[in-house]
Write a protein that holds these residues in place. Sequence first.
Motif, PDB file in Angstrom:
ATOM      1  N   GLY A   1      -4.807  27.480  -6.811  1.00  0.00           N
ATOM      2  CA  GLY A   1      -3.957  26.021  -6.534  1.00  0.00           C
ATOM      3  C   GLY A   1      -2.937  26.191  -7.301  1.00  0.00           C
ATOM      4  O   GLY A   1      -3.007  25.931  -8.465  1.00  0.00           O
ATOM      5  N   SER A   2      -1.663  26.099  -6.751  1.00  0.00           N
ATOM      6  CA  SER A   2      -0.471  26.156  -7.567  1.00  0.00           C
ATOM      7  C   SER A   2      -0.100  24.628  -8.042  1.00  0.00           C
ATOM      8  O   SER A   2       0.095  23.792  -7.267  1.00  0.00           O
ATOM      9  N   LEU A   3       0.439  24.660  -9.061  1.00  0.00           N
ATOM     10  CA  LEU A   3       1.050  23.445  -9.797  1.00  0.00           C
ATOM     11  C   LEU A   3       2.540  23.204  -9.115  1.00  0.00           C
ATOM     12  O   LEU A   3       3.290  22.045  -9.373  1.00  0.00           O
ATOM     13  N   SER A   4       3.005  24.260  -8.708  1.00  0.00           N
ATOM     14  CA  SER A   4       4.590  24.331  -8.423  1.00  0.00           C
ATOM     15  C   SER A   4       5.057  23.497  -7.069  1.00  0.00           C
ATOM     16  O   SER A   4       4.094  23.580  -6.107  1.00  0.00           O
ATOM     17  N   ASN A   5       6.028  22.885  -7.302  1.00  0.00           N
ATOM     18  CA  ASN A   5       6.218  21.963  -6.065  1.00  0.00           C
ATOM     19  C   ASN A   5       7.014  22.940  -5.032  1.00  0.00           C
ATOM     20  O   ASN A   5       6.913  22.219  -3.866  1.00  0.00           O
ATOM     21  N   ASP A   6       7.254  23.968  -5.209  1.00  0.00           N
ATOM     22  CA  ASP A   6       7.916  24.926  -4.197  1.00  0.00           C
ATOM     23  C   ASP A   6       6.762  25.405  -3.123  1.00  0.00           C
ATOM     24  O   ASP A   6       6.759  25.976  -2.204  1.00  0.00           O
ATOM     25  N   ILE A   7       5.147  25.208  -3.624  1.00  0.00           N
ATOM     26  CA  ILE A   7       4.219  25.722  -2.752  1.00  0.00           C
ATOM     27  C   ILE A   7       3.956  24.734  -2.003  1.00  0.00           C
ATOM     28  O   ILE A   7       2.853  23.670  -2.175  1.00  0.00           O
ATOM     29  N   LYS A   8       4.262  24.640  -0.768  1.00  0.00           N
ATOM     30  CA  LYS A   8       4.106  23.430   0.275  1.00  0.00           C
ATOM     31  C   LYS A   8       2.955  23.982   1.220  1.00  0.00           C
ATOM     32  O   LYS A   8       2.236  23.048   1.935  1.00  0.00           O
ATOM     33  N   ASP A   9       2.899  25.116   1.436  1.00  0.00           N
ATOM     34  CA  ASP A   9       2.065  25.737   2.268  1.00  0.00           C
ATOM     35  C   ASP A   9       1.276  27.077   1.689  1.00  0.00           C
ATOM     36  O   ASP A   9       1.822  27.611   0.651  1.00  0.00           O
ATOM     37  N   PRO A  10       0.088  27.620   2.361  1.00  0.00           N
ATOM     38  CA  PRO A  10      -0.332  28.996   1.734  1.00  0.00           C
ATOM     39  C   PRO A  10       0.484  29.891   1.660  1.00  0.00           C
ATOM     40  O   PRO A  10       1.380  29.985   2.769  1.00  0.00           O
ATOM     41  N   THR A  11       0.832  30.277   0.623  1.00  0.00           N
ATOM     42  CA  THR A  11       2.036  31.501   0.445  1.00  0.00           C
ATOM     43  C   THR A  11       1.238  32.862   0.007  1.00  0.00           C
ATOM     44  O   THR A  11       0.886  32.906  -1.064  1.00  0.00           O
ATOM     45  N   THR A  12       1.110  33.919   0.607  1.00  0.00           N
ATOM     46  CA  THR A  12       0.595  35.209   0.275  1.00  0.00           C
ATOM     47  C   THR A  12       1.523  36.045  -0.112  1.00  0.00           C
ATOM     48  O   THR A  12       2.704  36.327   0.539  1.00  0.00           O
ATOM     49  N   ILE A  13       1.329  36.812  -1.325  1.00  0.00           N
ATOM     50  CA  ILE A  13       2.211  37.726  -2.010  1.00  0.00           C
ATOM     51  C   ILE A  13       1.459  39.142  -1.910  1.00  0.00           C
ATOM     52  O   ILE A  13       0.343  39.113  -2.500  1.00  0.00           O
ATOM     53  N   GLU A  14       1.984  40.111  -1.506  1.00  0.00           N
ATOM     54  CA  GLU A  14       1.610  41.528  -1.416  1.00  0.00           C
ATOM     55  C   GLU A  14       1.892  42.198  -2.863  1.00  0.00           C
ATOM     56  O   GLU A  14       3.041  41.957  -3.233  1.00  0.00           O
TER      57      GLU A  14
ATOM     58  N   LEU B   1      -1.231  31.909  -2.941  1.00  0.00           N
ATOM     59  CA  LEU B   1      -1.051  30.322  -3.483  1.00  0.00           C
ATOM     60  C   LEU B   1      -0.901  29.431  -2.463  1.00  0.00           C
ATOM     61  O   LEU B   1      -0.396  29.124  -1.464  1.00  0.00           O
ATOM     62  N   GLU B   2      -1.856  28.271  -3.017  1.00  0.00           N
ATOM     63  CA  GLU B   2      -1.944  27.220  -1.868  1.00  0.00           C
ATOM     64  C   GLU B   2      -1.694  26.114  -2.751  1.00  0.00           C
ATOM     65  O   GLU B   2      -1.770  25.746  -3.952  1.00  0.00           O
ATOM     66  N   PRO B   3      -1.051  24.845  -2.109  1.00  0.00           N
ATOM     67  CA  PRO B   3      -0.718  23.665  -2.675  1.00  0.00           C
ATOM     68  C   PRO B   3      -2.114  22.738  -3.047  1.00  0.00           C
ATOM     69  O   PRO B   3      -2.825  22.684  -2.268  1.00  0.00           O
ATOM     70  N   LEU B   4      -2.151  22.372  -4.354  1.00  0.00           N
ATOM     71  CA  LEU B   4      -3.197  21.590  -4.533  1.00  0.00           C
ATOM     72  C   LEU B   4      -3.144  20.120  -4.013  1.00  0.00           C
ATOM     73  O   LEU B   4      -2.300  19.502  -3.705  1.00  0.00           O
ATOM     74  N   ILE B   5      -4.360  19.824  -3.726  1.00  0.00           N
ATOM     75  CA  ILE B   5      -4.725  18.336  -3.068  1.00  0.00           C
ATOM     76  C   ILE B   5      -5.475  17.385  -4.023  1.00  0.00           C
ATOM     77  O   ILE B   5      -6.554  17.770  -4.374  1.00  0.00           O
ATOM     78  N   ARG B   6      -4.994  16.397  -4.669  1.00  0.00           N
ATOM     79  CA  ARG B   6      -5.533  15.388  -5.359  1.00  0.00           C
ATOM     80  C   ARG B   6      -6.105  14.085  -4.750  1.00  0.00           C
ATOM     81  O   ARG B   6      -5.407  13.515  -4.124  1.00  0.00           O
ATOM     82  N   SER B   7      -7.474  13.687  -4.735  1.00  0.00           N
ATOM     83  CA  SER B   7      -7.969  12.506  -4.313  1.00  0.00           C
ATOM     84  C   SER B   7      -8.170  11.884  -5.514  1.00  0.00           C
ATOM     85  O   SER B   7      -7.662  12.097  -6.594  1.00  0.00           O
ATOM     86  N   LYS B   8      -8.871  10.553  -5.484  1.00  0.00           N
ATOM     87  CA  LYS B   8      -8.910   9.712  -6.499  1.00  0.00           C
ATOM     88  C   LYS B   8      -9.779  10.366  -7.749  1.00  0.00           C
ATOM     89  O   LYS B   8      -9.310  10.188  -8.945  1.00  0.00           O
ATOM     90  N   ARG B   9     -10.706  11.092  -7.364  1.00  0.00           N
ATOM     91  CA  ARG B   9     -11.599  11.623  -8.523  1.00  0.00           C
ATOM     92  C   ARG B   9     -11.758  13.068  -8.609  1.00  0.00           C
ATOM     93  O   ARG B   9     -12.214  13.803  -9.558  1.00  0.00           O
ATOM     94  N   ARG B  10     -11.158  13.847  -7.637  1.00  0.00           N
ATOM     95  CA  ARG B  10     -11.276  15.276  -7.495  1.00  0.00           C
ATOM     96  C   ARG B  10     -10.055  15.823  -7.088  1.00  0.00           C
ATOM     97  O   ARG B  10      -8.971  15.438  -6.547  1.00  0.00           O
ATOM     98  N   LEU B  11     -10.021  17.210  -7.435  1.00  0.00           N
ATOM     99  CA  LEU B  11      -8.907  18.169  -7.245  1.00  0.00           C
ATOM    100  C   LEU B  11      -9.360  19.264  -6.331  1.00  0.00           C
ATOM    101  O   LEU B  11     -10.260  19.930  -6.791  1.00  0.00           O
TER     102      LEU B  11
END
Length: 430
Positions: free
Chosen positions: A129-142, A151-161
């Motif tokens: 899970g990437s902290l980068s704002n540039d990662i908005k969708d799953p991004t695969t690097i060979e 790399l995937e965008p992080l999703i934050r709920s009230k108490r969980r990541l």
Amino acid sequence: MVPHLVTALTGPINELEQRILESTPVIERWFRLEWMEHTPPFYSAVDVRNAGFKLAPVDTNLYPGGWNHLTPEMLPLAVQAAMAAIEKICPEAKNLLLVPENRRDISYLSNLAQLQRLFYMAGLNVRLGSLSNDIKDPTTIELPGGDKVTLEPLIRSKRRLGLKNFDPCTILLNNDLRAGVPGILEDLHEQYLLPPLHAGWATRRKSQHFKAYEEVSKRFGKLLGMDPWLINPLYNQCGEVDFAQGTGLECLRSNVDALLTKVRRKYKEYGINEKPFVVVKADDSHPGFGLLSVRDVKDLDVLVAKTQKAMVAAGGATVAPDVIIQEGVLTHERINDAVAEPVVYMMDRYVVGGFYRVHAERGEEESLSAPGARFVPLAFEKSAIMPQPGQKPGASAPNRFYMYGVIGRLAMLAASYELEATDPDAETYD
């Protein structure tokens, strides 16, 4: 592979090796009892310097990269250690979220691939899970060699990541947070975050670590009946130093002079003919402040002026929030005439591998962690836990590597003391 030691195969380092080998049962029992009272960092890497007369850690990394430099033979130990670590924290865990640095260089991404492989073999589903704002969708690097990372965008709920359709029990940071703690990582009350936020450089200080290491080395020295200086780099610290305004420089001069005087006394005591030096660095690993190597306090003004000029030219601040002055430890080890230093990798309380960091363009008193460094694996899969009693000191790779592993574990134990002392949710460690 043991690099050629420039120093003679006699003297304090071999006496230290002999003492450690003769005391192996005592040492292992002592560590075992320590780990009953203290929690080791989840993972760590320790830079060790062998001066021939002294063996000491100079840096302890609690968010180690470089796992790709460990050989496949080292992986079984690392997998077993990862299993042990996870079982202690969250035995029912099935998902692990790995949060990396915002870097795209091949070496670092290969490190992530190795970590992902390691925890997969330990029985976990691992996603990044990437902290980068540039990662908005799953991004695969060979990657070269057939590996790939997504790399995937992080999703934050009230108490969980987590990530989309991925709810982890444990979150592992491979990011030292030197830029500060992102809000998305704060106030997680239902998940394990490793290492804890106060282990990051937003709050961590080198002086706190070496204060804890000083205590550990004194206790270990007493256990073995040896001078703790042989394994401990002395240090002093200053408050804020403003190179532009000149404030704090008198504190810096006096502390440099005092530490050099202490080291000279130890060199005289042991008949060491090298000229001592100290290293001045930012206490919080400030990225805009390099290392100053000082052999004489009279040279400090010239070095300070050069540092100020370099920091201004680089567009950085001229203030290092706090400064630590540390005894310089030479590295007298070589691989093909290039300066080398061992780096010991640990997971939970176990040594799992390591490598020599080698730099052909750096001197024996300089940092080898710089562009141009290369890495030669240590044979820790056998030797870090299998010393060979009866061997002549200096003649056996397993014995030398076992000694490196002991120093690495002492630094790891100091890190556990340090984290206890700085835990905002615990009583102050005294």
